[in-house]
Design a protein around this motif. Structure first.
Motif, PDB file in Angstrom:
ATOM      1  N   LEU A 125     113.717  72.870 132.076  1.00 49.00           N
ATOM      2  CA  LEU A 125     112.791  72.030 131.324  1.00 49.00           C
ATOM      3  C   LEU A 125     112.571  72.665 129.956  1.00 49.00           C
ATOM      4  O   LEU A 125     112.156  73.817 129.857  1.00 49.00           O
ATOM      5  CB  LEU A 125     111.464  71.890 132.067  1.00 49.00           C
ATOM      6  N   SER A 167     102.835  61.163 138.854  1.00 47.92           N
ATOM      7  CA  SER A 167     103.043  61.218 137.406  1.00 47.92           C
ATOM      8  C   SER A 167     102.147  60.262 136.641  1.00 47.92           C
ATOM      9  O   SER A 167     102.058  60.348 135.413  1.00 47.92           O
ATOM     10  CB  SER A 167     104.503  60.922 137.078  1.00 47.92           C
ATOM     11  N   THR A 200     111.039  61.134 129.254  1.00 55.48           N
ATOM     12  CA  THR A 200     112.269  61.314 130.033  1.00 55.48           C
ATOM     13  C   THR A 200     112.386  62.698 130.646  1.00 55.48           C
ATOM     14  O   THR A 200     113.180  62.909 131.567  1.00 55.48           O
ATOM     15  CB  THR A 200     113.505  61.040 129.160  1.00 55.48           C
ATOM     16  N   GLU A 201     111.583  63.664 130.166  1.00 56.15           N
ATOM     17  CA  GLU A 201     111.637  65.011 130.725  1.00 56.15           C
ATOM     18  C   GLU A 201     110.993  65.094 132.106  1.00 56.15           C
ATOM     19  O   GLU A 201     111.092  66.136 132.766  1.00 56.15           O
ATOM     20  CB  GLU A 201     110.947  66.007 129.777  1.00 56.15           C
ATOM     21  N   MET A 202     110.360  63.993 132.578  1.00 58.15           N
ATOM     22  CA  MET A 202     109.788  63.997 133.919  1.00 58.15           C
ATOM     23  C   MET A 202     110.853  64.228 134.981  1.00 58.15           C
ATOM     24  O   MET A 202     110.549  64.676 136.093  1.00 58.15           O
ATOM     25  CB  MET A 202     109.058  62.670 134.188  1.00 58.15           C
ATOM     26  N   GLU A 203     112.100  63.925 134.657  1.00 56.90           N
ATOM     27  CA  GLU A 203     113.169  64.141 135.630  1.00 56.90           C
ATOM     28  C   GLU A 203     113.368  65.612 135.944  1.00 56.90           C
ATOM     29  O   GLU A 203     114.015  65.967 136.927  1.00 56.90           O
ATOM     30  CB  GLU A 203     114.471  63.540 135.122  1.00 56.90           C
ATOM     31  N   HIS A 204     112.803  66.500 135.099  1.00 58.59           N
ATOM     32  CA  HIS A 204     112.910  67.937 135.336  1.00 58.59           C
ATOM     33  C   HIS A 204     111.646  68.508 135.972  1.00 58.59           C
ATOM     34  O   HIS A 204     111.457  69.731 135.986  1.00 58.59           O
ATOM     35  CB  HIS A 204     113.201  68.669 134.028  1.00 58.59           C
ATOM     36  N   THR A 237     109.143  73.028 138.303  1.00 56.28           N
ATOM     37  CA  THR A 237     110.255  72.485 137.534  1.00 56.28           C
ATOM     38  C   THR A 237     111.457  72.214 138.428  1.00 56.28           C
ATOM     39  O   THR A 237     111.612  72.820 139.493  1.00 56.28           O
ATOM     40  CB  THR A 237     110.661  73.447 136.411  1.00 56.28           C
ATOM     41  N   LYS A 238     112.279  71.301 137.974  1.00 61.67           N
ATOM     42  CA  LYS A 238     113.544  70.993 138.644  1.00 61.67           C
ATOM     43  C   LYS A 238     114.657  71.190 137.626  1.00 61.67           C
ATOM     44  O   LYS A 238     114.841  70.379 136.720  1.00 61.67           O
ATOM     45  CB  LYS A 238     113.534  69.553 139.180  1.00 61.67           C
ATOM     46  N   ALA A 251     109.655  68.590 139.526  1.00 59.81           N
ATOM     47  CA  ALA A 251     109.821  68.272 140.946  1.00 59.81           C
ATOM     48  C   ALA A 251     108.503  67.929 141.616  1.00 59.81           C
ATOM     49  O   ALA A 251     108.466  67.084 142.516  1.00 59.81           O
ATOM     50  CB  ALA A 251     110.481  69.444 141.666  1.00 59.81           C
ATOM     51  N   ALA A 301     103.479  61.035 133.071  1.00 61.15           N
ATOM     52  CA  ALA A 301     104.714  60.296 132.801  1.00 61.15           C
ATOM     53  C   ALA A 301     104.844  59.947 131.326  1.00 61.15           C
ATOM     54  O   ALA A 301     105.941  60.017 130.753  1.00 61.15           O
ATOM     55  CB  ALA A 301     104.757  59.026 133.649  1.00 61.15           C
TER      56      ALA A 301
END
Length: 523
Positions: A196, A178, A156-160, A192-193, A162, A151
């Protein structure tokens, strides 16, 4: 892929070879499965590396197909083409498909007993490519023992991302959250979601290759965090197997001079959130012999990330073909936004319904010639002093080389046009102008096209191009490379076409060119 075909053609250059910059990586392998991420590229083959030791098999994920595993990433599909494999002895009847190991790649090791693996290899610059909505087996250059969780590393790239998985010694891939700390030398499964675009909390662009002709080199170091400042530390160390260290110096804005970068003496810079700093380096050649080559390593650490960059200085110019800016190859595009009326007002230009992007290739030779090219092939040539590209516009003159040493750039807009000399001066106050004619019986003449060959008479077609240079050209601090252009120029482009209609057809738009090679001659 609309901008430059160049980038699509050069995806294979993800890792750049750095002859002479060597170091070691020590990995503690346990009995069973080990997911390993490499920081060096050994010269030895897998057969040589694993002869007589307790490594039963090595797998490398090769994501050419969508299917990767059935139930567990640690149990790859047997003999599936998306896995490259090496087996020790007769444990598999099929021949191996994995022959060597490379930095920046992850591998699954199967061990019969614990073993400490010590690899000696080259340090290489790695470019990571993330595929959207897909699994990746990869690792990260984190500071040893820093305990940086995913994390914090990704922010903030953790949102990408999955899903995260760790491969345990029993061969089972287990989900992790994370908050798990990233271990150096260890590889993880990451799904990835969406898209990324991230390679660490600190981004490093550029390299340090110095010669007498390329006197300075620039590193651009960026803080990817949007909320916290980061202190990035640089430490010069010796390269294994090299007796000559680079006498490196860095520019100091505060003192207005170059300062010596002493081995094992770190210096630091603080970078604000979402900001970047540029560091300019040169070498002190005092006391070096002509042709002497020096190698060192530069350790860059910050934000829990720790990367090693190769540093090279060659006390000579690499041949007459390695030229100073602005000589060499320029590639870019023009966005054609205006076109003339066909009719009574043929001299009036009007906005097109939508822009048309056209690739442009120009070469500025050291003898002063400026030429517009329809295509160019770059062939990598390496000797004891380093590497450079030789540029060819005639495919019949190409030497016999492998595909990994070649790039090709072309522009369909100019067909098979031979190199076209342009008048005027490059980047000068006078426009650069050139013209060529497509013969009436040329197979590329539209009157002789297979779908338009009913005319009894064909006409030659004349093209005239004009480049008007604008102020604001960016002169780089070091040579561009084929995969990292860094100098550019811009201006207005106009093309006049006669012979297609009774009236001359005109089109124009703004262009931008990037300097991608300092090779000042064409073969």
């Amino acid at each position: 892929m609309r901008r430059l075909l160049l980038f699509g053609l050069l995806i294979g250059f993800g890792a750049g070879r750095a002859n002479g910059q060597w170091t070691t990586q020590t990995i503690a392998l346990v009995k069973g499965w080990n997911a390993v991420y490499l920081n060096v590229s050994p010269e030895s083959t897998c057969d040589q590396l694993f002869a007589g030791i307790n490594v039963a098999a090595v797998y490398q994920h090769n994501p050419s197909l969508s299917a990767q595993y059935e139930t567990s990433p640690a149990q790859p599909l047997q003999r599936a083409p998306e896995w490259l494999t090496w087996h020790n002895g007769g444990s598999n009847s099929l021949p191996p498909t994995l022959f060597s190991l490379q930095a920046g790649q992850a591998y699954l090791f199967s061990n019969d007993a614990p073993y400490t693996l010590v690899l000696t290899g080259r340090v290489e610059t790695i470019s990571r490519q993330w595929r959207p909505d897909d699994w990746h087996l990869t690792g990260f250059d984190v500071t040893p023992g820093a305990g940086v969780p995913f994390a914090q590393y990704f922010g903030t790239e953790m949102e990408h991302i999955a899903k995260l998985q760790r491969v345990d010694s029993d061969g089972v891939s287990r989900d992790i959250d994370s908050g798990t700390a990233i271990e150096r030398d260890r590889a993880y499964w990451i799904k990835t979601k969406g898209k990324l675009d991230f390679d660490g909390p600190v981004s490093i662009e550029g390299g340090i290759w110095l010669t007498a002709s390329d006197a300075t080199a620039t590193l651009t170091v960026s803080n990817r965090s949007t909320s916290a400042s980061k202190t990035v530390t640089f430490t010069l160390t010796d390269s294994l197997l090299s007796s000559n260290a680079v006498p490196l110096m860095r520019w100091s804005d505060s003192e207005g001079v170059y300062l010596a970068v002493l081995p094992e003496t770190p210096f630091s810079v603080k970078i604000a959130p979402s900001a970047a700093v540029k560091l300019v380096f040169m070498a002190n050649a005092t006391g070096l012999q002509a042709g002497q080559t020096c190698h060192s390593l530069l350790l860059v650490s910050g934000g829990g990330q720790s990367s090693t960059l190769p540093v090279t200085y060659v006390n000579t110019s690499f041949g007459a073909d390695r030229s100073a800016w602005p000589y060499g190859l320029w590639v870019g595009e023009v966005s054609l936004t205006d076109v003339s009326f066909v009719g009574e007002q043929d001299s009036v230009m009007s906005a097109a319904s939508q822009p048309l992007d056209v690739r442009l290739i120009l070469h500025h030779s050291t003898n002063g010639e400026l030429r517009l090219l329809s295509r160019v092939v770059g062939v990598l040539e390496t000797n004891d002093l380093g590497s450079t590209y030789r540029l060819y516009t005639d495919e019949n003159k190409l030497p016999d080389v492998t595909s990994s040493e070649v790039f090709r750039i072309s522009s369909l807009a100019f067909g098979m046009m031979p190199p076209l000399n342009l008048s005027g001066s490059f980047l000068g106050s006078e426009p650069s102008v050139g013209s060529w004619t497509i013969d009436a019986n040329d197979p590329l003449n539209p009157y002789r096209h297979v779908f338009n060959n009913d005319l009894q008479e064909a006409f030659s077609i004349t093209n005239q191009v004009t480049f008007t240079w604008m102020d604001g050209t960016n002169a780089p601090l070091l040579s561009g490379t084929a995969w990292k252009p860094n100098g550019y120029c811009a201006g207005e482009y106009e093309q006049r076409i006669s012979g297609v209609r009774h009236q001359e057809i005109r089109t124009r738009g703004m262009f931008r060119l990037e300097w991608i090679s300092g090779t000042g001659t064409l073969e």
